[in-house]
Design an enzyme around this catalytic site. Structure first.
Site, short mmCIF file in Angstrom:
data_model
loop_
_atom_site.label_atom_id
_atom_site.label_comp_id
_atom_site.label_asym_id
_atom_site.label_seq_id
_atom_site.Cartn_x
_atom_site.Cartn_y
_atom_site.Cartn_z
CD GLU A 41 -2.78 0.30 -0.38
OE1 GLU A 41 -3.11 -0.83 -0.79
OE2 GLU A 41 -2.83 1.31 -1.09
C1 LIG Z 1 2.11 -9.59 0.09
C2 LIG Z 1 1.91 -8.43 -0.84
C3 LIG Z 1 0.62 -8.03 -1.15
C4 LIG Z 1 0.42 -6.97 -2.04
N1 LIG Z 1 -0.87 -6.64 -2.42
C5 LIG Z 1 -1.04 -5.80 -3.49
C6 LIG Z 1 -2.34 -5.63 -4.07
O1 LIG Z 1 -3.34 -6.18 -3.59
N2 LIG Z 1 -2.43 -4.87 -5.19
C7 LIG Z 1 -1.35 -4.25 -5.76
O2 LIG Z 1 -1.50 -3.60 -6.77
N3 LIG Z 1 -0.11 -4.37 -5.20
C8 LIG Z 1 0.06 -5.13 -4.08
N4 LIG Z 1 1.30 -5.30 -3.54
C9 LIG Z 1 2.43 -4.54 -4.10
C10 LIG Z 1 2.98 -3.49 -3.13
O3 LIG Z 1 2.07 -2.44 -2.95
C11 LIG Z 1 4.35 -3.04 -3.68
O4 LIG Z 1 5.22 -4.13 -3.49
C12 LIG Z 1 4.88 -1.82 -2.99
O5 LIG Z 1 4.05 -0.71 -3.25
C13 LIG Z 1 6.32 -1.49 -3.41
O6 LIG Z 1 6.54 -1.64 -4.77
P1 LIG Z 1 7.79 -2.53 -5.27
O7 LIG Z 1 7.67 -3.84 -4.56
O8 LIG Z 1 7.81 -2.57 -6.73
O9 LIG Z 1 9.05 -1.80 -4.71
P2 LIG Z 1 9.86 -0.61 -5.44
O10 LIG Z 1 8.92 0.41 -5.95
O11 LIG Z 1 10.83 -1.21 -6.39
O12 LIG Z 1 10.66 0.00 -4.22
C14 LIG Z 1 11.88 -0.54 -3.71
C15 LIG Z 1 12.43 0.38 -2.62
O13 LIG Z 1 12.72 1.66 -3.20
C16 LIG Z 1 12.01 2.69 -2.53
N5 LIG Z 1 11.57 3.68 -3.53
C17 LIG Z 1 10.98 3.45 -4.71
N6 LIG Z 1 10.72 4.60 -5.34
C18 LIG Z 1 11.14 5.58 -4.54
C19 LIG Z 1 11.17 7.00 -4.64
N7 LIG Z 1 10.65 7.65 -5.68
N8 LIG Z 1 11.70 7.70 -3.61
C20 LIG Z 1 12.20 7.07 -2.53
N9 LIG Z 1 12.21 5.73 -2.38
C21 LIG Z 1 11.69 4.99 -3.38
C22 LIG Z 1 10.84 2.00 -1.84
O14 LIG Z 1 10.40 2.70 -0.69
C23 LIG Z 1 11.45 0.64 -1.49
O15 LIG Z 1 12.14 0.73 -0.28
C24 LIG Z 1 1.53 -6.30 -2.60
C25 LIG Z 1 2.82 -6.70 -2.26
C26 LIG Z 1 3.01 -7.76 -1.41
C27 LIG Z 1 4.42 -8.21 -1.12
#
Ligand SMILES: Cc1cc2nc3c(=O)[nH]c(=O)nc-3n(C[C@H](O)[C@H](O)[C@H](O)COP(=O)(O)OP(=O)(O)OC[C@H]3O[C@@H](n4cnc5c(N)ncnc54)[C@H](O)[C@@H]3O)c2cc1C
Length: 588
Positions: free
Chosen positions: A437
């Site tokens: 989220e």
């Molecule tokens: C169990 C689980 C359930 C989930 N459920 C859903 C769901 O129902 N629907 C859905 O759509 N998604 C869902 N997600 C996805 C979840 O919301 C994302 O994993 C999360 O928002 C982070 O995206 P990412 O994993 O691609 O990480 P990334 O975006 O790659 O981020 C990696 C790191 O970089 C940091 N970062 C990235 N961009 C920036 C920036 N601009 N400035 C500073 N820091 C930054 C982040 O804070 C993080 O620490 C789920 C994930 C999991 C693991």
């Protein structure tokens, strides 16, 4: 192992003595007759359901996990039946819009149910939690026709919701997403693409699953402006509204993950799935934000639920476990609750859980006022406060939830690390709340960047003024809470100075906000929770009942032992971004 006890006495105290629920809620049309006593009675019933039906499924569900059989999700034993019982008892529609068959109770009551769901079975709680968020997005942005078709069954919980944003290459940066939507010509679209990490993407409860999917129209520009939102159900509907043929979507696989094993986190393939536009083309992210904001608050409450459950288990264990000698050496072995270091952990859990609950109730009341107050200016003010506090609740409550889960596990020593007592599950389950989220880092930047500049910075100033007024008047009317009030006022002064300095630094330093944001959010949260402890201490100052005695004592602990963290946070932020940013990436 002790069972979770819903804190209905505490809830009654908060609603009546701290927040004046009856008068606040009675000012909202449609709620004139609603009383705190009624809300508590409803929540007692909810607590019984959570304790008797959901908690017993928590550990078996974690061990069995959701599975895929013949391309479809099978939830762990008992979950399907529990969901049916949940729907039959009417819990999904508790705060749902009366126009669509909901019971229309205030958000305050809803979040307290959400806490109980999360405390007893976080995996289960996500099903109704996501459905409610989807309902809100549809209610705010979809056409009347879509609302009439989909909302009644979703509000009743017969059909559930899922939120499909994330793709392998598009997480935080949704502007990178590539799922496509082609117009069919009859008002519908065909959606093609793969989403990952989709919670509740499929299940075996029967009924429909309504996916809200972000996708791009053929002529859409790159980036977030080219994203639209679509409603795509698992089953298309027959003319009479009954479930018809399967839509062209399938579960590719389930994610193997650290916690919430009973919750199916799906890779979803949309292979020309039929869907309908929700809101305007190109404004999909805006529409999705309605759902995301609802979910952010819900996820914050998950953090609170885990903190409460873990604290309760740790207290029960610490009263029974005999180790070591009493402080004067005269008795032993003694219950470990007598040891000062164990008390430190338990007091921290109690102070954070109770403080977060109070702030959640205050924020939920603002949501109710924003939704239903007859005066437009009052509605707008409450709405602004909710916007300001949403990232605080999401990130701080989940960070505290995880911290308290770890502290409570620590109270169990080695028995907390092995499976038997369930403490390691709280730690594993709590961890995702800090990530999904929108990660907590992203929440912190939302607060320290976007939210602080709302209304040119006037909104946070009004929040700080409100806290100051409240705390100063508490100190004046209740001299016994003077010490606690003084600590909170000192923290508030730090927060205000830091806010001004950070806003100034951000003018000349592009990394100022990002490098400070997480510390800033914690500084903000600790201060806001301190404000809540002042309010609780004032309401409990008679100290006549065990509950009042506990509140006064924990308020003192919070102000003396947790609030001083604001000094370190303010100092770290004041140091600026240079040392964070200067090391070249290849020298790490
Ligand atoms: C169990 C689980 C359930 C989930 N459920 C859903 C769901 O129902 N629907 C859905 O759509 N998604 C869902 N997600 C996805 C979840 O919301 C994302 O994993 C999360 O928002 C982070 O995206 P990412 O994993 O691609 O990480 P990334 O975006 O790659 O981020 C990696 C790191 O970089 C940091 N970062 C990235 N961009 C920036 C920036 N601009 N400035 C500073 N820091 C930054 C982040 O804070 C993080 O620490 C789920 C994930 C999991 C693991």
């Amino acid at each position: 192992m002790s069972s979770y006890m819903p804190l209905t006495d505490d809830i009654g105290f908060l609603l009546k003595n701290v927040f004046g629920f009856d008068a606040q809620i009675a000012a909202l049309p449609g709620h004139e007759e609603l009383t705190a006593d009624f809300a508590v009675a409803v929540l007692e019933e909810a607590g019984r359901f959570c304790r008797e039906v959901l908690e017993p499924l928590n550990r078996p569900g974690d061990e069995e996990g959701a599975r895929i059989v013949d391309g479809a999700v099978v939830t762990p034993k008992g979950v399907k039946e529990a969901y049916r019982a949940f729907v039959e008892a009417g819990w999904p529609g508790l705060s749902g819009d009366v126009a669509f068959g909901g019971q229309g109770l205030p958000r305050v009551v809803q979040i307290l149910l959400d806490e109980m769901l999360s405390a007893t079975n976080m995996s289960f709680g996500l099903f109704p939690g996501l459905t409610r968020g989807a309902v809100e997005a549809i209610a705010h942005h979809a056409s009347d026709e879509l609302k009439a078709i989909w909302l009644p069954k979703m509000v009743a919980g017969e059909w559930t919701g899922a939120m499909a944003l994330t793709e392998a290459s598009a997480g935080t940066d949704l502007g990178l997403l590539s799922t496509r939507a082609e117009p069919v010509g009859d008002g519908s679209y065909r959606i093609t693409g793969t989403k990952i990490f989709i919670s509740s993407g499929d299940h075996d409860f029967g009924g429909n699953i309504v996916h809200l999917v972000l996708a791009r129209l053929p002529d859409a520009p790159k980036g977030v402006k080219g994203i639209s939102l679509f409603l795509a159900p698992k089953f298309l509907l027959n003319g009479d509204g009954s479930l018809g043929e399967r839509n062209a979507m399938s579960v590719g696989s389930l994610e193997h993950k650290m916690g919430i094993h009973a919750q199916p986190t799906c890779v979803m393939n949309y292979d020309g799935a039929i869907g309908w536009l929700v809101g305007e083309p190109g404004r999909g992210l805006n529409a999705m934000f309605t759902m995301m904001n609802a979910e952010r608050l819900f996820v914050g409450i998950q953090g609170l639920g885990i903190a409460e459950a873990a604290t309760q288990k740790a207290v029960a264990y610490a009263r029974e476990r005999l180790q070591g000698r009493s402080l004067d050496g005269a008795r032993g072995p003694v219950p470990i609750i007598e040891h000062a270091d164990v008390r430190r952990m338990l007091m921290t859990g109690r102070a954070l859980a109770d403080g977060c609950r109070a702030l959640a109730i205050w924020t939920a009341l603002q949501m109710d006022i924003a939704a239903g107050h007859p005066d437009a200016a009052t509605r707008a003010e409450a709405d602004g406060m909710v916007a300001l506090l949403t990232p605080v609740i999401k990130a701080a409550f989940t960070d505290f939830g995880f911290d308290v889960a770890v502290l409570s596990q620590q109270v169990f020593g080695g028995h907390g690390y092995i499976r038997e007592w369930g403490m390691e599950q709280y730690v594993r389950d709590a961890r995702i709340t800090q990530i999904y989220e929108g990660t907590n880092g992203v929440q912190a930047m939302d607060l320290a960047g976007r939210k602080l500049s709302l209304e040119g910075g006037a909104l946070p100033k009004r929040f700080f003024a409100l806290v100051r007024r409240d705390v100063e008047s508490a100190a004046a009317t209740a001299p016994s809470v003077k010490d606690v009030s003084a600590e909170v006022l000192a923290a508030l002064a730090r927060l205000e100075t830091t806010t001004t300095a950070l806003q100034a630094a951000s003018q000349s330093d592009a990394a100022a906000v990002g490098s400070a944001a997480t510390d800033y959010l914690k500084l903000f949260a600790l201060t806001a929770i301190g404000w809540m402890w002042v309010r609780m201490a004032v309401a409990a100052r008679a100290g006549e009942t065990p509950l009042e005695q506990r509140k006064v004592t924990v308020a003192k602990f919070y102000s003396e032992r947790l609030l001083p963290q604001t000094q370190g946070l303010a100092a770290a932020i004041a140091a600026g971004s240079n040392s964070t940013m200067v090391l070249p990436a290849d020298l790490f």
